[in-house]
Design an enzyme around this catalytic site. Structure first.
Site, short mmCIF file in Angstrom:
data_model
loop_
_atom_site.label_atom_id
_atom_site.label_comp_id
_atom_site.label_asym_id
_atom_site.label_seq_id
_atom_site.Cartn_x
_atom_site.Cartn_y
_atom_site.Cartn_z
N CYS A 1 0.83 -1.21 0.00
CA CYS A 1 0.00 0.00 0.00
C CYS A 1 0.86 1.26 0.00
CB CYS A 1 -0.92 -0.04 1.22
SG CYS A 1 -1.77 1.50 1.58
N CYS B 1 0.00 3.76 2.76
CA CYS B 1 0.48 3.27 4.06
C CYS B 1 1.93 3.66 4.27
CB CYS B 1 0.35 1.75 4.14
SG CYS B 1 -1.34 1.14 4.09
#
Length: 167
Positions: free
Chosen positions: A77, A80
């Site tokens: 991600c 993230c």
């Protein structure tokens, strides 16, 4: 051993080394302990950042004496990876007041289901193991700090002026 952007050297799932912002001394900080970490040299509060998974989340996050900011993330991600340094900055700014616990949802499918993660990053605030706030998506450090402060204030009222900890 890898080093995070905030200057924390990761030693494994149970211990991090942290340089004290006050005196510069390097300290080992365990993933789970009573109270909150303080510098062994000058006793200043240290940022508390830990990793947890399905097997140790209860001990690391739910049994913490401090409110816990949980980062449910995934290695694939992009947002993230972008929000991680901001979360570490919030943990540093609120040293002695919160604990940051990072959970890789791919490594911890039980926690991903339990917290009904449908997008990452998903952030939670736990107080004494009880979820009190939730946010999905990346945000800059100042916005995350405001969200944490507001979430803790809403869950406990105003902060204790001597400790900064929510009442």
């Amino acid at each position: 051993m890898s080093t995070s952007p905030a200057g924390h050297a990761h030693l494994g799932g149970s211990t991090w080394t942290v340089a004290c912002a006050n005196c510069g001394r390097t300290n080992r900080v365990p993933a789970a302990a009573k109270g909150s970490p303080r510098c062994g040299n000058c006793r200043a509060p240290l940022p508390w950042i830990a990793e947890a998974g399905d097997a140790d989340f209860g001990k690391v996050a739910e049994q913490a004496d401090l409110p816990v900011l949980v980062d449910l993330w995934a290695s694939w991600c992009g947002p993230c990876r972008m929000v991680s340094p901001a979360l570490e900055q919030v943990a540093k700014d609120l040293a002695g007041q919160i604990k940051l616990v990072k959970v890789d949802i791919d490594e911890s499918p039980h926690l991903a289901r339990r917290f009904e993660v449908q997008a990452v990053p998903t952030l939670l605030i736990l107080d004494r193991g009880r979820p009190v706030a939730r946010q999905t998506g990346a945000a800059p450090a100042h916005a995350l700090r405001r969200w944490v402060d507001e979430s803790l204030s809403a869950s406990h009222g105003s902060a204790d002026p001597t400790s900064g900890r929510p009442r």
